[in-house]
Structure formats: structure tokens, C-alpha cells
Motif scaffolding. Structure first.
Motif, PDB file in Angstrom:
ATOM      1  N   LYS A  37       0.812  -1.161   0.079  1.00 45.34           N
ATOM      2  CA  LYS A  37       0.236  -0.013  -0.162  1.00 45.34           C
ATOM      3  C   LYS A  37       1.037   1.282   0.097  1.00 45.34           C
ATOM      4  CE  LYS A  37      -3.733   2.355   2.416  1.00 45.34           C
ATOM      5  NZ  LYS A  37      -5.025   2.072   3.250  1.00 45.34           N
ATOM      6  N   GLU A  38       1.895   1.156   0.904  1.00 47.08           N
ATOM      7  CA  GLU A  38       3.004   2.194   0.665  1.00 47.08           C
ATOM      8  C   GLU A  38       3.502   2.732  -0.527  1.00 47.08           C
ATOM      9  OE1 GLU A  38       5.359   5.494   2.055  1.00 47.08           O
ATOM     10  OE2 GLU A  38       3.445   4.729   3.000  1.00 47.08           O
ATOM     11  N   LEU A  39       4.033   1.514  -1.312  1.00 46.26           N
ATOM     12  CA  LEU A  39       4.679   1.546  -2.467  1.00 46.26           C
ATOM     13  C   LEU A  39       3.462   1.580  -3.729  1.00 46.26           C
ATOM     14  CD1 LEU A  39       7.295  -1.080  -2.033  1.00 46.26           C
ATOM     15  CD2 LEU A  39       7.568   1.296  -1.844  1.00 46.26           C
ATOM     16  N   ASN A  40       2.280   1.956  -3.567  1.00 45.53           N
ATOM     17  CA  ASN A  40       1.338   1.906  -4.591  1.00 45.53           C
ATOM     18  C   ASN A  40       1.335   0.591  -5.126  1.00 45.53           C
ATOM     19  OD1 ASN A  40      -0.791   3.692  -5.735  1.00 45.53           O
ATOM     20  ND2 ASN A  40       0.739   4.196  -7.140  1.00 45.53           N
ATOM     21  N   LEU A  41       1.166  -0.657  -4.447  1.00 47.66           N
ATOM     22  CA  LEU A  41       1.176  -1.822  -5.252  1.00 47.66           C
ATOM     23  C   LEU A  41      -0.036  -2.733  -5.075  1.00 47.66           C
ATOM     24  CD1 LEU A  41       5.075  -2.652  -4.904  1.00 47.66           C
ATOM     25  CD2 LEU A  41       4.068  -1.594  -6.869  1.00 47.66           C
ATOM     26  N   ILE A  95      -5.084  -4.601 -16.598  1.00 49.88           N
ATOM     27  CA  ILE A  95      -3.999  -5.166 -16.466  1.00 49.88           C
ATOM     28  C   ILE A  95      -3.013  -5.165 -15.302  1.00 49.88           C
ATOM     29  CG2 ILE A  95      -2.554  -3.611 -17.774  1.00 49.88           C
ATOM     30  CD1 ILE A  95      -2.240  -7.447 -17.956  1.00 49.88           C
ATOM     31  N   PHE A  96      -2.852  -4.068 -14.773  1.00 49.11           N
ATOM     32  CA  PHE A  96      -2.066  -3.769 -13.778  1.00 49.11           C
ATOM     33  C   PHE A  96      -2.951  -4.488 -12.356  1.00 49.11           C
ATOM     34  CE2 PHE A  96      -0.320   0.215 -15.871  1.00 49.11           C
ATOM     35  CZ  PHE A  96       0.802  -0.464 -16.190  1.00 49.11           C
ATOM     36  N   LYS A  97      -4.031  -4.186 -12.270  1.00 51.51           N
ATOM     37  CA  LYS A  97      -4.872  -5.042 -11.301  1.00 51.51           C
ATOM     38  C   LYS A  97      -4.620  -6.414 -11.185  1.00 51.51           C
ATOM     39  CE  LYS A  97      -8.932  -1.705 -10.745  1.00 51.51           C
ATOM     40  NZ  LYS A  97      -8.793  -1.794  -9.275  1.00 51.51           N
ATOM     41  N   GLN A  98      -4.776  -7.146 -12.579  1.00 51.23           N
ATOM     42  CA  GLN A  98      -4.563  -8.340 -12.429  1.00 51.23           C
ATOM     43  C   GLN A  98      -2.872  -8.791 -11.997  1.00 51.23           C
ATOM     44  OE1 GLN A  98      -5.213  -9.237 -16.305  1.00 51.23           O
ATOM     45  NE2 GLN A  98      -7.355  -9.699 -16.154  1.00 51.23           N
ATOM     46  N   ILE A  99      -1.954  -8.108 -12.689  1.00 53.81           N
ATOM     47  CA  ILE A  99      -0.554  -8.469 -12.061  1.00 53.81           C
ATOM     48  C   ILE A  99      -0.329  -8.303 -10.522  1.00 53.81           C
ATOM     49  CG2 ILE A  99       1.648  -7.546 -12.486  1.00 53.81           C
ATOM     50  CD1 ILE A  99       1.081  -7.116 -15.268  1.00 53.81           C
ATOM     51  N   LEU A 100      -0.706  -7.117 -10.136  1.00 47.21           N
ATOM     52  CA  LEU A 100      -0.421  -6.840  -8.655  1.00 47.21           C
ATOM     53  C   LEU A 100      -1.411  -7.588  -7.959  1.00 47.21           C
ATOM     54  CD1 LEU A 100      -0.615  -2.873  -8.932  1.00 47.21           C
ATOM     55  CD2 LEU A 100       1.435  -4.547  -8.872  1.00 47.21           C
ATOM     56  N   PHE A 155      11.599  -7.003  -7.014  1.00 43.07           N
ATOM     57  CA  PHE A 155      10.702  -6.135  -7.279  1.00 43.07           C
ATOM     58  C   PHE A 155      10.243  -5.071  -6.395  1.00 43.07           C
ATOM     59  CE2 PHE A 155       5.670  -5.276  -7.763  1.00 43.07           C
ATOM     60  CZ  PHE A 155       5.765  -4.362  -8.657  1.00 43.07           C
ATOM     61  N   LEU A 156      10.143  -5.485  -5.118  1.00 39.32           N
ATOM     62  CA  LEU A 156       9.722  -4.713  -3.982  1.00 39.32           C
ATOM     63  C   LEU A 156      11.070  -3.529  -3.732  1.00 39.32           C
ATOM     64  CD1 LEU A 156       8.103  -7.407  -1.586  1.00 39.32           C
ATOM     65  CD2 LEU A 156       7.231  -5.207  -2.533  1.00 39.32           C
ATOM     66  N   HIS A 172      10.915   0.421  -3.858  1.00 41.16           N
ATOM     67  CA  HIS A 172      11.208   0.920  -3.027  1.00 41.16           C
ATOM     68  C   HIS A 172      12.261   2.124  -3.291  1.00 41.16           C
ATOM     69  CE1 HIS A 172      12.642   2.087   1.029  1.00 41.16           C
ATOM     70  NE2 HIS A 172      13.750   1.550   0.771  1.00 41.16           N
ATOM     71  N   ASN A 173      13.230   1.591  -4.024  1.00 40.84           N
ATOM     72  CA  ASN A 173      14.156   2.552  -4.365  1.00 40.84           C
ATOM     73  C   ASN A 173      13.825   3.642  -5.362  1.00 40.84           C
ATOM     74  OD1 ASN A 173      16.290   1.044  -2.841  1.00 40.84           O
ATOM     75  ND2 ASN A 173      16.897  -0.374  -4.470  1.00 40.84           N
ATOM     76  N   ALA A 174      13.019   2.998  -6.463  1.00 43.05           N
ATOM     77  CA  ALA A 174      12.748   4.223  -7.541  1.00 43.05           C
ATOM     78  C   ALA A 174      11.718   5.250  -6.891  1.00 43.05           C
ATOM     79  CB  ALA A 174      11.588   3.372  -8.308  1.00 43.05           C
ATOM     80  N   LYS A 175      10.904   5.034  -5.567  1.00 44.33           N
ATOM     81  CA  LYS A 175       9.908   5.939  -5.047  1.00 44.33           C
ATOM     82  C   LYS A 175      10.708   6.645  -3.911  1.00 44.33           C
ATOM     83  CE  LYS A 175       5.638   3.541  -5.985  1.00 44.33           C
ATOM     84  NZ  LYS A 175       5.157   4.697  -6.706  1.00 44.33           N
TER      85      LYS A 175
END
Length: 254
Positions: A176-180, A189-194, A242-243, A247-250
Motif C-alpha cells: 500500500k505504501e509503495l502503491n502496489l 492489466i495492472f490490477k491483475q498483475i498486482l 520487485f519490492l 522502494h528505491n525508485a520511489k
């Protein structure tokens, strides 16, 4: 140094070539005895491989000796193929686990540089090392990898959690914090992947409970095979990457 006169890029290709050579020799085909001797010598000289080699490779100095053994031991081509495949499986599985698993390489470089001496990298490597010999333990470690990753990110981003927090809850808060989380996105498609990512994490937690070595088991327990452990460690490593990358990107304020 290995200097056989044909193009074999790594130990996996060498082992497969040796296996196929012996299948050819035992099923009406031909094989080069000098190549056999070079490959046999190569694997016999490596302590890592000696105990994993088929016994007939260790004891048969040339293809003539091998043929004298195989023609009487197994009467049909099909039986000979099955026997050789089975005998080589331990060596091939070991090399595949060590050479073809890219998770350790990925996690030991850029993505994990932020951890320094943190235990996450050691946990992943430990899981990879145990896949063949201790699949139960590898599955438990796979879950620990994700738990450690989630806790590290939670600490970095000031997300509170209790000592008894489950992996599912940790991932829920971190994602949730990472918008995932799926409900933070509108694209199907993003809903399905996440949603799939969440299912993977929850599944690894359950897999650890059912097949890992963290709890006592009854006499009728299902024992995991190395392929189950490979799946668990691969999934855990992929999710950890992925996490960490997200985290690093955000970035964060700490």
C-alpha cells in the motif's frame, strides 16, 4: 583448464553433452572416445562434482568399458536411455541450480547494495544452496526472504508493525505504501498483475506452513521435491527484487 575441441560454454552444456554422448554410444550411435575421456577427466577432477557423477562415468575409463557394461545391464534402447537420464539427473540438477538461477546474481548486486551486511542476501543464497539437499528448509527460507524484505522496507519508510505480524499483513502494508495494491490502480492489466503478486506472497506463506520445516509434521505429510523448493525460492527472489526496486525508485524521507 578444460580444452576440449568443441564449443561448450559452461558446465551444464558439458554435462548434457556427456550424457548425450553416452546415450548415443548405448543406442546404436557413435561417440568420440577422446571427448569422453576429456569430459570424464574434467568432472572427476572437480570435488564439487565427483560424488554427483554417475558411477559408470567414475569407473569406466573409456567408451569401450562403458559399452561392455551397458549392453548387458539393459537390453533395450529405451531402458538404456531411462537409466542414463536418471543417473545424470543429480549432476544436472545441481549444475542448473547453481548456474542458471539468476536471482542470486541480481540480488547480490545493485538491488541489495542498500543492505550492506544485512541478512537478506545470505538468506537467499542459503535457500539456493538447500534446494537439492533440503527442499523443506529452502521453502522456509523463501518465506523468510520476503518477510525480511518487507520488514526492511517498512523500517525504511516508517511503517509500524508488530513482532507477530504475518507475511500477508506485512506485504499488505508495504504494498500500500509503495502503491502496489490492485485497488490503487484503474488499469485492468495492472490490477491483475498486482493481484497476482499478492497471491504469490500469500501462497508462499501457506506453502511454508504446509511444506516447510518450520512446524512439526505428521507421518503422512507431503514431502516437497526440489522443484517445489526451486519454485518457492524463485518466486520469493523475484518478489524481493520487485519490492526493493520499487522502494528505491520511489525514494523515502529517511
Amino acid at each position: 583448464m578444460f580444452s576440449v575441441d568443441f564449443d561448450l560454454k559452461n558446465d551444464l552444456e558439458k554435462a548434457e553433452y556427456l550424457q548425450n554422448m553416452m546415450i548415443s554410444q548405448s543406442t546404436g550411435g557413435t561417440a568420440d572416445d577422446s571427448e569422453y575421456k576429456k569430459l570424464r577427466n574434467y568432472f572427476n577432477k572437480h570435488p564439487e562434482y565427483t560424488d554427483l557423477l554417475p558411477s559408470f562415468v567414475r569407473t569406466k575409463r573409456d567408451l569401450h568399458q562403458f559399452w561392455s557394461f551397458i549392453k548387458y545391464a539393459y537390453g533395450t534402447y529405451a531402458d538404456r536411455r531411462e537409466f542414463i537420464w536418471e543417473e545424470f539427473s543429480t549432476l544436472l540438477n545441481h549444475i542448473e541450480t547453481r548456474e542458471e538461477n539468476s536471482i542470486s546474481k541480481s540480488l547480490s548486486s545493485k538491488q541489495l547494495s542498500i543492505y550492506g551486511e544485512n541478512t537478506i542476501h545470505r538468506e537467499i543464497q542459503k535457500g539456493l544452496d538447500r534446494i537439492k539437499t533440503d527442499p523443506d528448509g529452502a521453502i522456509t527460507i523463501a518465506r523468510t526472504v520476503l518477510e525480511s524484505t518487507c520488514k526492511f522496507i517498512a523500517d525504511q519508510r516508517n511503517i509500524s508493525y508488530t513482532s507477530s505480524a504475518t507475511l500477508s499483513q506485512l506485504y499488505k502494508d508495504v504494498s500500500k505504501e509503495l502503491n502496489l495494491t490492485p485497488d490503487q490502480h484503474t488499469e485492468t492489466i495492472f490490477k491483475q498483475i498486482l493481484g497476482g503478486c499478492s497471491s504469490v506472497v500469500n501462497g508462499l506463506g501457506l506453502l511454508r506452513n504446509e511444506l516447510g520445516d518450520a512446524h512439526g509434521k505428521g507421518t503422512n505429510r507431503v514431502k516437497p521435491a526440489p522443484r517445489h523448493a526451486t519454485l518457492a525460492v524463485n518466486l520469493a527472489g523475484s518478489m524481493a527484487i520487485f519490492l526493493i526496486e520499487t522502494h528505491n525508485a520511489k525514494g523515502c524521507d529517511t
